[in-house]
Scaffold this active site. Structure first.
Site, PDB file in Angstrom:
ATOM      1  CG  LEU A 152      51.230  28.507  26.508  1.00  0.00           C
ATOM      2  CD1 LEU A 152      50.548  27.768  25.363  1.00  0.00           C
ATOM      3  CD2 LEU A 152      51.709  29.874  26.019  1.00  0.00           C
ATOM      4  N   GLY A 190      48.839  32.464  32.298  1.00  0.00           N
ATOM      5  CA  GLY A 190      49.877  31.576  31.768  1.00  0.00           C
ATOM      6  C   GLY A 190      49.712  30.126  32.197  1.00  0.00           C
ATOM      7  CD  GLU A 203      45.491  29.019  24.678  1.00  0.00           C
ATOM      8  OE1 GLU A 203      44.469  29.356  24.051  1.00  0.00           O
ATOM      9  OE2 GLU A 203      45.461  28.668  25.860  1.00  0.00           O
ATOM     10  CG  ASP A 209      44.175  36.018  32.053  1.00  0.00           C
ATOM     11  OD1 ASP A 209      44.747  37.050  32.415  1.00  0.00           O
ATOM     12  OD2 ASP A 209      43.066  35.676  32.531  1.00  0.00           O
ATOM     13  N   GLY A 223      38.593  28.603  21.887  1.00  0.00           N
ATOM     14  CA  GLY A 223      38.876  30.010  21.564  1.00  0.00           C
ATOM     15  C   GLY A 223      39.774  30.266  20.376  1.00  0.00           C
TER      16      GLY A 223
HETATM   17  P1  5GP Z   1      45.325  31.518  31.587  1.00  0.00           P
HETATM   18  O1  5GP Z   1      45.486  30.087  31.995  1.00  0.00           O
HETATM   19  O2  5GP Z   1      46.488  32.048  30.801  1.00  0.00           O
HETATM   20  O3  5GP Z   1      44.992  32.387  32.770  1.00  0.00           O
HETATM   21  O4  5GP Z   1      44.016  31.588  30.730  1.00  0.00           O
HETATM   22  C1  5GP Z   1      43.971  31.271  29.401  1.00  0.00           C
HETATM   23  C2  5GP Z   1      42.534  31.047  28.974  1.00  0.00           C
HETATM   24  O5  5GP Z   1      41.629  31.885  29.694  1.00  0.00           O
HETATM   25  C3  5GP Z   1      42.346  31.409  27.532  1.00  0.00           C
HETATM   26  O6  5GP Z   1      42.615  30.325  26.680  1.00  0.00           O
HETATM   27  C4  5GP Z   1      40.885  31.820  27.504  1.00  0.00           C
HETATM   28  O7  5GP Z   1      40.081  30.688  27.349  1.00  0.00           O
HETATM   29  C5  5GP Z   1      40.635  32.402  28.870  1.00  0.00           C
HETATM   30  N1  5GP Z   1      40.727  33.871  28.890  1.00  0.00           N
HETATM   31  C6  5GP Z   1      41.617  34.628  29.565  1.00  0.00           C
HETATM   32  N2  5GP Z   1      41.380  35.931  29.384  1.00  0.00           N
HETATM   33  C7  5GP Z   1      40.334  36.017  28.537  1.00  0.00           C
HETATM   34  C8  5GP Z   1      39.594  37.111  27.965  1.00  0.00           C
HETATM   35  O8  5GP Z   1      39.877  38.316  28.145  1.00  0.00           O
HETATM   36  N3  5GP Z   1      38.549  36.783  27.169  1.00  0.00           N
HETATM   37  C9  5GP Z   1      38.196  35.487  26.916  1.00  0.00           C
HETATM   38  N4  5GP Z   1      37.164  35.288  26.132  1.00  0.00           N
HETATM   39  N5  5GP Z   1      38.866  34.431  27.430  1.00  0.00           N
HETATM   40  C10 5GP Z   1      39.917  34.694  28.240  1.00  0.00           C
END
Ligand code: 5GP
Length: 175
Positions: free
Chosen positions: A106, A103, A97, A101, A42
């Site tokens: 990360l 976290g 990144e 979302d 991404g």
């Molecule tokens: P986290 O671990 O913070 O929940 O998720 C991070 C990852 O989820 C991001 O690197 C991405 O790949 C995916 N992600 C979270 N929200 C979105 C969104 O609204 N759109 C897209 N395309 N990917 C998302």
């Protein structure tokens, strides 16, 4: 598929990326060089634009994790798919990144990269969904805060589609 409605225009993204690059360049001006670690897939467009606007010496590495299955449904655990290849020991690392979302991703990445003993680790995310945070994780540079919606474009996908859209658009997941 119809064009997703615009949440953040191409112009606004470019202006903000320029600001972030200026801030990062200033913050690291006394540190020699940095290594940008782009999180696949991404971040590839954000990384390309950000890295070219920096005025400090930098090198590029990639790391790949998988945190979501297909579409927008979380698979739960974060999994390392590909670690950095270059030696980042004693280097100043900036994780790049696309979006933070919950976290979890990360936080996991920081743990992986810390095991390589860098001189420092900071984090940059183009987008942040503060309402969705589940774990506390430091984000040193944030492009835009957004609400709880699924966004695509500028590197971000919906089931591998829409990554090359030049703006950030909103999509209604159907799964
Ligand atoms: P986290 O671990 O913070 O929940 O998720 C991070 C990852 O989820 C991001 O690197 C991405 O790949 C995916 N992600 C979270 N929200 C979105 C969104 O609204 N759109 C897209 N395309 N990917 C998302």
């Amino acid at each position: 598929m119809n064009q997703p409605p615009v949440l953040i225009s191409e112009q606004d993204i470019q202006a903000r990326v320029a600001e972030l690059a200026a801030q990062i360049s200033a913050d690291y001006s006394d540190k020699g060089d940095i290594v940008l670690v782009g999180v696949l897939k991404g971040s590839f467009i954000f990384l390309a634009d950000l890295s070219r606007r920096l005025t400090i010496p930098r090198t590029i590495e990639f790391i790949a994790v998988s945190s979501y299955a297909t579409g927008s449904i979380s698979s739960g655990a974060v999994r390392l798919v590909m670690d950095v290849r270059g030696n980042i020991e004693n280097r100043h690392v900036l994780i790049v990144e696309d979006i933070v979302d919950t976290g979890h991703t990360l936080k996991y990445l920081i743990g992986i990269l810390e095991s390589h003993h860098p001189a420092s680790i900071k984090t940059a995310a183009l987008l942040h969904k503060p309402e969705r945070a589940e774990v506390e994780v430091p984000i040193d540079y944030i492009g835009f805060g957004i609400g709880d919606e699924w966004v695509v474009g500028y590197g971000l996908d919906y089931a591998e589609h829409e990554r090359t859209l030049p703006y950030i658009g909103i999509i209604e997941p159907t799964d």
